[in-house]
Design a protein around this motif. Structure first.
Motif, PDB file in Angstrom:
ATOM      1  N   ALA A   5     -17.152   5.093  -9.426  1.00  0.00           N
ATOM      2  CA  ALA A   5     -18.423   5.037  -8.691  1.00  0.00           C
ATOM      3  C   ALA A   5     -18.258   4.158  -7.461  1.00  0.00           C
ATOM      4  O   ALA A   5     -17.470   3.206  -7.454  1.00  0.00           O
ATOM      5  CB  ALA A   5     -19.532   4.486  -9.587  1.00  0.00           C
ATOM      6  N   ALA A   6     -19.009   4.500  -6.408  1.00  0.00           N
ATOM      7  CA  ALA A   6     -18.923   3.714  -5.176  1.00  0.00           C
ATOM      8  C   ALA A   6     -20.183   3.905  -4.345  1.00  0.00           C
ATOM      9  O   ALA A   6     -20.826   4.959  -4.395  1.00  0.00           O
ATOM     10  CB  ALA A   6     -17.698   4.118  -4.361  1.00  0.00           C
ATOM     11  N   GLU A   7     -20.503   2.874  -3.564  1.00  0.00           N
ATOM     12  CA  GLU A   7     -21.599   2.936  -2.586  1.00  0.00           C
ATOM     13  C   GLU A   7     -20.978   2.891  -1.195  1.00  0.00           C
ATOM     14  O   GLU A   7     -20.214   1.973  -0.884  1.00  0.00           O
ATOM     15  CB  GLU A   7     -22.565   1.776  -2.777  1.00  0.00           C
ATOM     16  CG  GLU A   7     -23.741   1.804  -1.821  1.00  0.00           C
ATOM     17  CD  GLU A   7     -24.743   0.708  -2.104  1.00  0.00           C
ATOM     18  OE1 GLU A   7     -25.811   0.710  -1.463  1.00  0.00           O
ATOM     19  OE2 GLU A   7     -24.462  -0.157  -2.965  1.00  0.00           O
ATOM     20  N   ILE A   8     -21.301   3.899  -0.371  1.00  0.00           N
ATOM     21  CA  ILE A   8     -20.677   4.031   0.943  1.00  0.00           C
ATOM     22  C   ILE A   8     -21.755   4.008   2.022  1.00  0.00           C
ATOM     23  O   ILE A   8     -22.740   4.756   1.945  1.00  0.00           O
ATOM     24  CB  ILE A   8     -19.887   5.360   1.050  1.00  0.00           C
ATOM     25  CG1 ILE A   8     -18.857   5.459  -0.084  1.00  0.00           C
ATOM     26  CG2 ILE A   8     -19.203   5.487   2.408  1.00  0.00           C
ATOM     27  CD1 ILE A   8     -18.203   6.820  -0.181  1.00  0.00           C
ATOM     28  N   ASN A   9     -21.577   3.167   3.024  1.00  0.00           N
ATOM     29  CA  ASN A   9     -22.465   3.189   4.181  1.00  0.00           C
ATOM     30  C   ASN A   9     -21.995   4.316   5.098  1.00  0.00           C
ATOM     31  O   ASN A   9     -20.863   4.288   5.592  1.00  0.00           O
ATOM     32  CB  ASN A   9     -22.420   1.852   4.923  1.00  0.00           C
ATOM     33  CG  ASN A   9     -23.010   0.727   4.090  1.00  0.00           C
ATOM     34  OD1 ASN A   9     -24.013   0.911   3.413  1.00  0.00           O
ATOM     35  ND2 ASN A   9     -22.383  -0.443   4.130  1.00  0.00           N
ATOM     36  N   ALA A  10     -22.851   5.307   5.290  1.00  0.00           N
ATOM     37  CA  ALA A  10     -22.389   6.506   5.991  1.00  0.00           C
ATOM     38  C   ALA A  10     -23.467   7.092   6.882  1.00  0.00           C
ATOM     39  O   ALA A  10     -24.654   7.038   6.567  1.00  0.00           O
ATOM     40  CB  ALA A  10     -21.941   7.555   4.983  1.00  0.00           C
ATOM     41  N   VAL A  11     -23.023   7.659   7.990  1.00  0.00           N
ATOM     42  CA  VAL A  11     -23.904   8.447   8.853  1.00  0.00           C
ATOM     43  C   VAL A  11     -23.864   9.908   8.397  1.00  0.00           C
ATOM     44  O   VAL A  11     -24.885  10.566   8.253  1.00  0.00           O
ATOM     45  CB  VAL A  11     -23.473   8.328  10.329  1.00  0.00           C
ATOM     46  CG1 VAL A  11     -24.334   9.239  11.203  1.00  0.00           C
ATOM     47  CG2 VAL A  11     -23.572   6.887  10.796  1.00  0.00           C
ATOM     48  N   ASP A  12     -22.642  10.403   8.173  1.00  0.00           N
ATOM     49  CA  ASP A  12     -22.447  11.744   7.646  1.00  0.00           C
ATOM     50  C   ASP A  12     -22.187  11.608   6.149  1.00  0.00           C
ATOM     51  O   ASP A  12     -21.057  11.386   5.712  1.00  0.00           O
ATOM     52  CB  ASP A  12     -21.252  12.419   8.349  1.00  0.00           C
ATOM     53  CG  ASP A  12     -21.112  13.888   7.995  1.00  0.00           C
ATOM     54  OD1 ASP A  12     -21.572  14.278   6.899  1.00  0.00           O
ATOM     55  OD2 ASP A  12     -20.545  14.647   8.805  1.00  0.00           O
TER      56      ASP A  12
END
Length: 327
Positions: free
Chosen positions: A94-101
């Motif tokens: 599991a991971a949390e990603i800061n993303a625009v796309d």
């Protein structure tokens, strides 16, 4: 589960769920992917990739920048499933990603994990405000190694995903387990495309349908101008991309992520196991086509003589006509 009691369908899932070790475990348990008591290892993605990943792999600058930007990831204890040649190591990451796309970033993450570690990985990812369930895919095209769910935006999306995952096989056989996960995550992806709209566009304008509307309008004095205009507009091409196209486009843009390991497909599965998957997919496709043909046949056999009873409800009449014309 008490944790989600009283939550309404339209509540954004990010408002009721915090991406912490405890709550991730509760969500994964709720979806039937693991027991809440499973042990979890938390460490930065770059440490996991570069210290614990395959030492033979090489990462370009774009890959390294992405890996270093992710931060902590959650790696759950491995479990094994049987194959004809031994066992398949499986895990959840599991991971949390800061993303625009969001979709591209989620696939980027999945591909890097697939590249670093072997076996089979199930992913739970938060990208932006959306959540995704993904798995490693075993396809002939090694670059197309990810299957990802539709985004979980609202609580109702989460409940729908949990319902699909409740049918995942608990068998120790990896092929059964993998196939049921693919069906839960990918089958509805393919059907998320508006197939009726696609078929309608390929057929072109159905003048028999328009002529029938005009004839009924003339005989029974019902105005179908709005429906005729809507029908023409529905055939116009739009620039709106469907979700499956977004996935394929993201996978194509990330094709530079390549593994230096040998093709391990033959090592992972016997040929007969891959044939088993292919046959199952083909049978499901044929069953779907047969059902569509049967439905169309039944509709065509219905008589138009009962149209008079729908004169007071033009909208229902239009629906009946479209069904009978396969539109």
């Amino acid at each position: 589960m008490v944790y989600f009691s009283g939550v309404t369908d339209k509540v954004p899932f990010c408002e009721i769920f915090e991406f912490t070790e405890e709550e991730i475990a509760l969500v994964l348990e709720y979806m039937g992917l693991m027991d809440a008591q499973e042990s979890c290892q938390i460490e930065p993605m770059d440490k996991f990739i570069f210290l614990h990943g395959d030492e033979q792999e090489v990462y370009n600058k774009e890959e390294r920048n992405f890996i270093e930007s992710v931060g902590d990831i959650y790696i759950y204890r491995e479990f094994n499933k049987r194959t004809k040649r031994g066992t398949m190591p499986c895990r959840i990451v599991a991971a949390e990603i800061n993303a625009v796309d969001e979709v591209k970033s989620a696939i980027f993450f999945m591909k890097e994990i697939n590249k670093a570690v072997g076996g089979f990985t199930i992913f739970f990812i938060k990208a932006g405000f959306d959540y995704y369930i993904g798995i490693r895919a075993f396809n002939k095209d090694l670059k197309d190694d990810c299957i990802i769910s539709k985004p979980i935006k609202l609580f109702v999306d989460f409940e729908e995903m949990a319902d699909k995952l409740s049918f995942v096989s608990e068998s120790d056989d990896f092929i059964e387990y993998y196939s049921s996960l693919v069906e839960a995550l990918e089958y509805n992806e393919h059907n998320s495309i508006d197939y009726d709209a696609q078929i309608m566009k390929k057929r072109g304008i159905q003048y028999s349908y328009l002529n029938l509307l005009n004839e009924i309008s003339h005989i029974y004095k019902v105005n179908f101008a709005g429906e005729i205009d809507r029908y023409y507009r529905s055939l116009e091409d739009t620039e709106k991309k469907d979700y499956l196209s977004t996935i394929k486009e993201s996978i194509s843009e990330l094709s530079f992520i390549e593994s230096f390991k040998a093709n391990t497909m033959e090592m992972l599965f016997e040929a007969e196991e891959m044939v088993q998957l292919a046959i199952k997919t083909e049978e499901e496709h044929e069953a779907f086509i047969e059902k569509q043909n049967a439905d169309n046949s039944d509709n065509n056999e219905e008589s138009n003589s009962d149209m008079k009873e729908y004169l007071d409800d033009p909208e229902l009449m239009i629906k009946m006509l479209k069904q009978r014309k396969g539109i």
